[in-house]
Design a protein around this motif. Structure first.
Motif, PDB file in Angstrom:
ATOM      1  N   THR A 172       0.823  -1.321  -0.129  1.00 36.23           N
ATOM      2  CA  THR A 172       0.249   0.089  -0.009  1.00 36.23           C
ATOM      3  C   THR A 172       0.716   1.275   0.204  1.00 36.23           C
ATOM      4  O   THR A 172       0.456   2.298  -0.248  1.00 36.23           O
ATOM      5  CB  THR A 172      -1.003  -0.127   1.336  1.00 36.23           C
ATOM      6  OG1 THR A 172      -0.142   0.020   2.328  1.00 36.23           O
ATOM      7  CG2 THR A 172      -2.027  -1.312   1.199  1.00 36.23           C
ATOM      8  N   TRP A 223     -10.449  -8.920   7.702  1.00 35.39           N
ATOM      9  CA  TRP A 223      -9.726  -8.237   7.046  1.00 35.39           C
ATOM     10  C   TRP A 223      -8.464  -8.975   6.012  1.00 35.39           C
ATOM     11  O   TRP A 223      -8.269  -8.130   5.034  1.00 35.39           O
ATOM     12  CB  TRP A 223      -9.221  -6.989   7.728  1.00 35.39           C
ATOM     13  CG  TRP A 223      -7.889  -7.438   8.708  1.00 35.39           C
ATOM     14  CD1 TRP A 223      -8.302  -7.812   9.945  1.00 35.39           C
ATOM     15  CD2 TRP A 223      -6.709  -7.615   8.540  1.00 35.39           C
ATOM     16  NE1 TRP A 223      -7.030  -8.103  10.425  1.00 35.39           N
ATOM     17  CE2 TRP A 223      -6.070  -8.118   9.837  1.00 35.39           C
ATOM     18  CE3 TRP A 223      -5.841  -7.623   7.581  1.00 35.39           C
ATOM     19  CZ2 TRP A 223      -4.770  -8.342   9.856  1.00 35.39           C
ATOM     20  CZ3 TRP A 223      -4.586  -7.572   7.548  1.00 35.39           C
ATOM     21  CH2 TRP A 223      -3.857  -8.185   8.768  1.00 35.39           C
ATOM     22  N   GLY A 255     -17.678  -1.287   6.291  1.00 34.95           N
ATOM     23  CA  GLY A 255     -16.411  -0.481   6.422  1.00 34.95           C
ATOM     24  C   GLY A 255     -15.655  -0.782   5.193  1.00 34.95           C
ATOM     25  O   GLY A 255     -14.181  -0.124   5.117  1.00 34.95           O
ATOM     26  N   TRP A 256     -15.664  -1.747   4.533  1.00 35.57           N
ATOM     27  CA  TRP A 256     -14.824  -2.186   3.670  1.00 35.57           C
ATOM     28  C   TRP A 256     -14.354  -1.119   2.382  1.00 35.57           C
ATOM     29  O   TRP A 256     -13.307  -0.826   2.094  1.00 35.57           O
ATOM     30  CB  TRP A 256     -15.434  -3.235   2.600  1.00 35.57           C
ATOM     31  CG  TRP A 256     -14.388  -3.806   1.527  1.00 35.57           C
ATOM     32  CD1 TRP A 256     -13.731  -4.747   1.596  1.00 35.57           C
ATOM     33  CD2 TRP A 256     -14.070  -3.523   0.242  1.00 35.57           C
ATOM     34  NE1 TRP A 256     -12.882  -5.141   0.493  1.00 35.57           N
ATOM     35  CE2 TRP A 256     -13.228  -4.196  -0.352  1.00 35.57           C
ATOM     36  CE3 TRP A 256     -14.849  -2.482  -0.543  1.00 35.57           C
ATOM     37  CZ2 TRP A 256     -12.913  -3.962  -1.668  1.00 35.57           C
ATOM     38  CZ3 TRP A 256     -14.531  -1.988  -1.929  1.00 35.57           C
ATOM     39  CH2 TRP A 256     -13.525  -3.013  -2.598  1.00 35.57           C
ATOM     40  N   SER A 261     -11.868   1.208   4.055  1.00 34.95           N
ATOM     41  CA  SER A 261     -10.626   0.786   4.393  1.00 34.95           C
ATOM     42  C   SER A 261      -9.998   0.239   3.196  1.00 34.95           C
ATOM     43  O   SER A 261      -8.797   0.549   2.860  1.00 34.95           O
ATOM     44  CB  SER A 261     -10.647  -0.456   5.429  1.00 34.95           C
ATOM     45  OG  SER A 261     -11.819  -1.399   5.059  1.00 34.95           O
ATOM     46  N   PHE A 262     -10.707  -0.707   2.492  1.00 31.56           N
ATOM     47  CA  PHE A 262      -9.919  -1.235   1.193  1.00 31.56           C
ATOM     48  C   PHE A 262     -10.318  -0.905   0.079  1.00 31.56           C
ATOM     49  O   PHE A 262      -9.440  -0.613  -0.956  1.00 31.56           O
ATOM     50  CB  PHE A 262     -10.230  -2.986   1.462  1.00 31.56           C
ATOM     51  CG  PHE A 262      -9.547  -3.599   2.492  1.00 31.56           C
ATOM     52  CD1 PHE A 262      -8.129  -3.858   2.388  1.00 31.56           C
ATOM     53  CD2 PHE A 262     -10.174  -3.919   3.765  1.00 31.56           C
ATOM     54  CE1 PHE A 262      -7.484  -4.386   3.492  1.00 31.56           C
ATOM     55  CE2 PHE A 262      -9.409  -4.510   4.742  1.00 31.56           C
ATOM     56  CZ  PHE A 262      -8.034  -4.847   4.643  1.00 31.56           C
ATOM     57  N   LYS A 310     -10.447   2.232  -0.923  1.00 26.08           N
ATOM     58  CA  LYS A 310      -9.723   3.485  -1.302  1.00 26.08           C
ATOM     59  C   LYS A 310      -8.551   2.819  -2.227  1.00 26.08           C
ATOM     60  O   LYS A 310      -8.149   3.685  -2.993  1.00 26.08           O
ATOM     61  CB  LYS A 310      -9.342   4.088  -0.164  1.00 26.08           C
ATOM     62  CG  LYS A 310      -8.571   3.519   0.821  1.00 26.08           C
ATOM     63  CD  LYS A 310      -7.901   4.243   2.247  1.00 26.08           C
ATOM     64  CE  LYS A 310      -7.079   3.549   2.876  1.00 26.08           C
ATOM     65  NZ  LYS A 310      -6.952   4.182   4.438  1.00 26.08           N
ATOM     66  N   TYR A 313      -3.407  -2.581   9.883  1.00 27.22           N
ATOM     67  CA  TYR A 313      -3.242  -1.623  10.705  1.00 27.22           C
ATOM     68  C   TYR A 313      -4.087  -0.163  10.166  1.00 27.22           C
ATOM     69  O   TYR A 313      -4.828   0.178  10.708  1.00 27.22           O
ATOM     70  CB  TYR A 313      -1.805  -1.215  10.931  1.00 27.22           C
ATOM     71  CG  TYR A 313      -1.678  -0.069  11.926  1.00 27.22           C
ATOM     72  CD1 TYR A 313      -1.837   0.270  13.114  1.00 27.22           C
ATOM     73  CD2 TYR A 313      -1.013   1.135  11.014  1.00 27.22           C
ATOM     74  CE1 TYR A 313      -1.863   1.491  13.684  1.00 27.22           C
ATOM     75  CE2 TYR A 313      -1.134   2.417  11.583  1.00 27.22           C
ATOM     76  CZ  TYR A 313      -1.251   2.377  13.070  1.00 27.22           C
ATOM     77  OH  TYR A 313      -1.203   3.642  13.704  1.00 27.22           O
ATOM     78  N   ALA A 314      -3.998   0.155   8.708  1.00 30.89           N
ATOM     79  CA  ALA A 314      -4.387   0.939   8.250  1.00 30.89           C
ATOM     80  C   ALA A 314      -6.012   0.808   8.060  1.00 30.89           C
ATOM     81  O   ALA A 314      -6.831   1.762   8.099  1.00 30.89           O
ATOM     82  CB  ALA A 314      -4.123   1.263   6.412  1.00 30.89           C
ATOM     83  N   ALA A 315      -6.554  -0.380   8.217  1.00 28.77           N
ATOM     84  CA  ALA A 315      -7.918  -0.735   7.959  1.00 28.77           C
ATOM     85  C   ALA A 315      -8.680  -0.632   9.592  1.00 28.77           C
ATOM     86  O   ALA A 315      -9.643  -0.672   9.673  1.00 28.77           O
ATOM     87  CB  ALA A 315      -8.354  -1.910   7.407  1.00 28.77           C
ATOM     88  N   GLY A 316      -7.587  -0.490  10.405  1.00 28.95           N
ATOM     89  CA  GLY A 316      -8.231  -0.259  11.857  1.00 28.95           C
ATOM     90  C   GLY A 316      -8.387  -1.373  12.620  1.00 28.95           C
ATOM     91  O   GLY A 316      -8.871  -1.603  13.624  1.00 28.95           O
ATOM     92  N   TYR A 317      -7.664  -2.495  11.889  1.00 25.51           N
ATOM     93  CA  TYR A 317      -8.022  -3.908  12.927  1.00 25.51           C
ATOM     94  C   TYR A 317      -6.808  -4.217  13.623  1.00 25.51           C
ATOM     95  O   TYR A 317      -6.855  -5.163  14.543  1.00 25.51           O
ATOM     96  CB  TYR A 317      -8.061  -4.888  11.837  1.00 25.51           C
ATOM     97  CG  TYR A 317      -9.508  -4.874  11.101  1.00 25.51           C
ATOM     98  CD1 TYR A 317     -10.638  -5.301  11.877  1.00 25.51           C
ATOM     99  CD2 TYR A 317      -9.731  -4.485   9.867  1.00 25.51           C
ATOM    100  CE1 TYR A 317     -11.958  -5.087  11.246  1.00 25.51           C
ATOM    101  CE2 TYR A 317     -10.824  -4.359   9.453  1.00 25.51           C
ATOM    102  CZ  TYR A 317     -12.018  -4.703   9.886  1.00 25.51           C
ATOM    103  OH  TYR A 317     -13.237  -4.463   9.142  1.00 25.51           O
TER     104      TYR A 317
END
Ligand SMILES: [Fe+2]
Ligand SMILES: [Fe+2]
Lengths: 352, 506
Positions: free
Chosen positions: A7, B326, B364-365, B368-369, B371, B410-414
């Motif tokens: 990413t 995720w 939330g997909w 998070s993903f 984007k 992490y970026a997706a908040g998990y």
């Protein structure tokens, strides 16, 4: 070059689209190289299946020193029974799994019919009690050693260096189970007609474990279980112990059954020699193939055979005593002679 | 047919256990190949298989199954069915064949190990059928693609994959070698037949067979469901093995073996099946999301089975539930982005309708993903598909051998941290994607410690030249084999008013 997360990573220009150029249609798997003839289904579903044989740095995708990597490096890659290329070996019967179950489906249908016939005529009920007594000694314990033949065949299968060999050994193990199960069925028929005790585990296990006549065979079998070089295991099984067992069970016991007018048992046991003949055929083909690749392999096999043939001979000599004690006795020497000739024929077919 | 029912004589085919006297037990059953875990020989003899079958029944059944299957294949291979399959579905089956076909044949080696070194005759017999079954599965799953090679050259990977160092294959080999080819017979009964086959392949095969029928791939559907009937039988070697261990008070050993392989299986499963179910299978044919499947079949049904045997959920259960939200989304992003390193052509599965479905199944997909897919879609529409391709490689986990996706998690908040876990062990530094992966490594370091991940090889100079091209060659991918966007970027234009003729890509 760096190592990053997808990413956040950088970007590359790569001519991904150039790859769409037309390609000739493949005839076969790319790993089989340029071929003029499309390989058969038998070949396409076995060739180069063992990705781990002689793989570097170790057979399996584990620590190179992981216990089973070392086991294979010692007992397969490190075996004295080795040639430049095992992939050229072919089973003379060229059996795929599917072929194998189709063939045996037919043969089992035949045996089902044989049993149907004898159950209808009640032939087991009318056997001479003395012959039944002999059968408990000379027939019933066989499932133990035959099971060792099944086990060892599957050791050879898991260690063999090409899938063409693996498949032969797998099917051979299936054949051993086939024989064990039909003998178990007969044992149950005998018990139903002549006494429950015949089907007790002890009736088979006690002689196997203790009776003098069976001990040399048990020794040959147990020592074979302790052999781990794949070439030596193949030799012990397919050149020594199994040929002796097949000669005694499929040939000599058939003859003994005929001498006691037991047509059912004679036909049943004779059927198993079809399977044994298939074993002898691939055994001879493998030995010839190895010697063709490297003539020194003949002596490698002979040196192992010297050890295991002696044990197999002792096993036959022990069992021959049981034949001599039947109501219509067969001379022990005759059984020994027949087993010796069977091995001589096999070794001749192997060019050994 | 013979008159005596199986039950009258079957026990006479399974009582061949005796006391060895010419060799020791360890000589006939070496611990490396058959770890008794201290259970005495005679206790193993009580091993009792729940599913009984005779040789005769076996060959009669199997001959019938094969005859039916070959006639389906014969008809299908002369039809246009394969040519008309959806590109996403093609990606799924090409990935499947590469990762599974030859591996199943190797499972036959594992079964043969149990058939030789299993500690009771009854067990060895069941494993012998397993050996034959896996021979069947290896051969069928190469035969079917072999028949279709002229339609799809990528099916070569059904045969070739395990001879390569493609990263996903390294991961699969590492898992399967640990699970069977390089495992001992007793551990294997719990790790291959119970944990993997009862827990995971059941789901994988039943799910894929149902999906295959829906997308019209009757060939693959018939193949997979026929295979599953064998798996359902030979998978039952685990249960009696667990029962023997439990009876001897070895619950901790059974639990440990299960926990180790359950985690490992999850990782590869989310890579293979997670992508197939949630991205590759055409939207109109999806019935469950991957998470729903996992929840229903693995975390409910399979867990009920553990409990029946007196086992418990693995200690990392919360982490499993977390990753179920995720992990496979991150894997999909990674596989798509690094598609030149795959032998199949992944589809993005990120058109407007798919995204709506993903948002519904994974609230939330989009934020998070989604984007990342927004950015890739923009680049493609702007005529710069090359910007959706990599020039670097990710870190790879020293346990599961799959790229570390903690930054995406992490970026997706998990996750609380984007960093991988680091272990310094006997002078070497190891990287792990997760706490359970590190734990798996630490449970049997002798099995793993000398192994080099593909990134260790890259950084250590094994891969030459150390460039993207060098690495792709090392992975066995020729330019025409490298994965490309399976729909030729069509997904990026869905819902965007750009006529096909004006597309700058391609
Ligand atoms: Fe299988
Ligand atoms: Fe299986």
């Amino acid at each position: 070059m760096t190592v990053t997360d997808p990413t956040t990573g950088g970007r590359a220009e790569r001519p991904a689209r150039a790859a769409r150029a037309a390609r000739p249609k493949p005839k076969t798997w790319s790993l089989l190289g340029e071929v003029t003839r499309r390989p058969s289904v038998y070949e396409a579903t076995a060739a180069k299946f063992l990705y781990h044989y002689r793989r570097e740095p170790a057979p399996f995708e584990m620590s190179p020193n992981a216990p089973i990597n070392e086991w294979y490096l010692t007992n397969r890659e490190g075996s004295p029974f080795t040639v430049a290329d095992w992939e050229g070996f072919r089973d003379p019967a060229k059996l795929t799994y599917s072929d194998y179950v189709m063939v045996q489906h037919d043969r089992e249908t035949y045996l089902d019919g044989l049993i149907d016939h004898h159950e209808a005529t009640g032939s087991v009920q009318t056997l001479d009690p003395q012959w039944v007594e002999a059968l408990t000694r000379v027939l019933v314990p066989w499932r133990f050693p035959l099971h060792v033949l099944q086990m060892t065949s599957l050791y050879v299968a898991q260690m063999a260096p090409s899938a063409f060999i693996v498949n032969c050994a797998n099917f051979q193990a299936g054949d051993e189970m086939r024989r064990i199960q039909r003998l178990a069925y007969v044992t149950r028929l005998l018990a139903n007609a002549h006494g429950e005790q015949i089907a007790a585990t002890a009736t088979a296990r006690d002689p196997w474990q203790n009776e003098a006549a069976w001990q040399p065979l048990r020794e040959a079998c147990e020592r074979m279980l302790g052999v781990y070089d794949w070439g030596e295991a193949f030799t012990a099984l397919n050149l020594a112990v199994k040929p002796a067992v097949d000669a005694v069970v499929n040939d000599q016991l058939t003859a003994l059954a005929i001498a006691h007018d037991d047509e059912f048992l004679a036909l049943l046991l004779a059927e198993f020699d079809r399977d044994a003949a298939r074993s002898r055929a691939w055994t001879a083909a493998l030995v010839q193939y190895a010697i063709g690749q490297d003539p020194a392999m003949a002596d490698v096999l002979r040196s192992w055979l010297a050890v295991h043939a002696l044990r197999a001979d002792a096993a036959v000599a022990g069992l021959a005593e049981l034949f001599a004690g039947a109501p219509q006795p067969m001379a022990a020497a005759q059984v020994i002679e027949a087993a010796g000739q069977a091995r001589a024929r096999l070794l001749a077919a192997c060019d050994l | 047919m013979p008159r005596l029912p199986r039950s009258e004589w079957y026990d006479l085919t399974r009582d061949m256990n005796w006391d060895l006297t010419y060799v020791t037990e360890d000589e006939a059953f070496p611990p490396q190949l058959s770890n008794s875990f201290g259970v005495p020989a005679e206790s193993w003899w009580t091993w009792d298989e729940p599913y009984k079958i005779t040789y005769s029944e076996y060959v009669h059944n199997q001959a019938g199954k094969d005859a039916g299957l070959f006639s389906v294949n014969n008809v299908v291979s002369r039809s246009k069915i394969f040519d008309n399959l959806d590109p996403g579905w093609k990606a799924a089956i090409i990935a499947h064949y590469g990762a599974i076909a030859v591996a199943e044949y190797q499972a036959g080696i594992g079964e043969a190990r149990m058939a030789r070194f299993g500690r009771a005759a009854a067990w060895r017999n069941m494993a012998m059928f397993g050996t034959l079954d896996e021979t069947r599965h290896g051969q069928l799953q190469t035969y079917f693609p072999y028949q279709a090679l002229n339609k799809e050259p990528r099916l070569d990977w059904a045969h070739k994959a395990y001879h390569t160092n493609e990263w996903g294959i390294i991961a699969a080999r590492h898992l399967f070698d640990d699970m069977f080819t390089a495992n001992d017979a007793v551990s294997m009964a719990i790790q291959l037949t119970y944990t993997f086959e009862t827990g995971f392949t059941n789901l994988q095969f039943l799910g894929m067979a149902a999906d295959a029928m829906k997308v019209g791939d009757i060939d693959f559907g018939a193949l997979i469901s026929s295979i599953q009937t064998d798996e359902a039988r030979h998978a039952q070697q685990g249960e009696p093995t667990i029962k023997v261990l439990m009876k001897e008070g070895k619950v901790d050993i059974a639990q440990n073996l299960l926990d180790r392989m359950f985690w490992r299986a999850w990782k590869l499963f989310s890579l293979l099946t997670g992508l197939s179910m949630d991205y590759y299978t055409p939207l109109e044919h999806r019935t469950h999301s991957f998470k729903e499947f996992m929840t229903e079949f693995i975390t409910k049904q399979f867990i009920d089975q553990f409990r029946d045997f007196g086992l418990e959920k693995p200690w990392y259960w919360d982490q499993l539930l977390n990753e179920m939200e995720w992990l496979h989304h991150a894997y999909h992003l990674g596989v798509y982005y690094w598609r030149p390193t795959a032998w199949w052509s992944p589809v993005a599965g990120a058109g407007p309708a798919e995204r709506e479905w993903l948002e519904e199944k994974y609230p939330g997909w989009n934020a998070s993903f989604g984007k990342y897919w927004d950015v890739m879609g923009e680049n493609i529409r702007a005529g710069h598909p090359e910007l959706t391709l990599p020039e670097t490689f990710p870190m790879v986990c020293n346990a599961c051998q799959i790229p570390v996706c903690t930054p995406a998690g992490y970026a997706a908040g998990y996750l609380d941290s984007p960093l991988p876990r680091i272990l310094d062990f006997e002078g070497r530094r190891y990287t792990f994607c997760s706490e359970p992966c590190q734990w798996v490594f630490e449970q049997s370091p002798d099995q793993f410690k000398g192994h080099l991940s593909i990134i260790d090889r890259f950084l250590g100079g094994v891969i030459q030249p150390p460039t993207i091209e060098g690495a792709l060659a090392y992975m066995g991918l020729s330019p025409e084999e490298m994965g490309q966007d399976g729909t030729n970027y069509a997904w990026a234009f869905e819902g965007h008013p750009a006529p096909a003729a004006e597309r700058k890509v391609g």
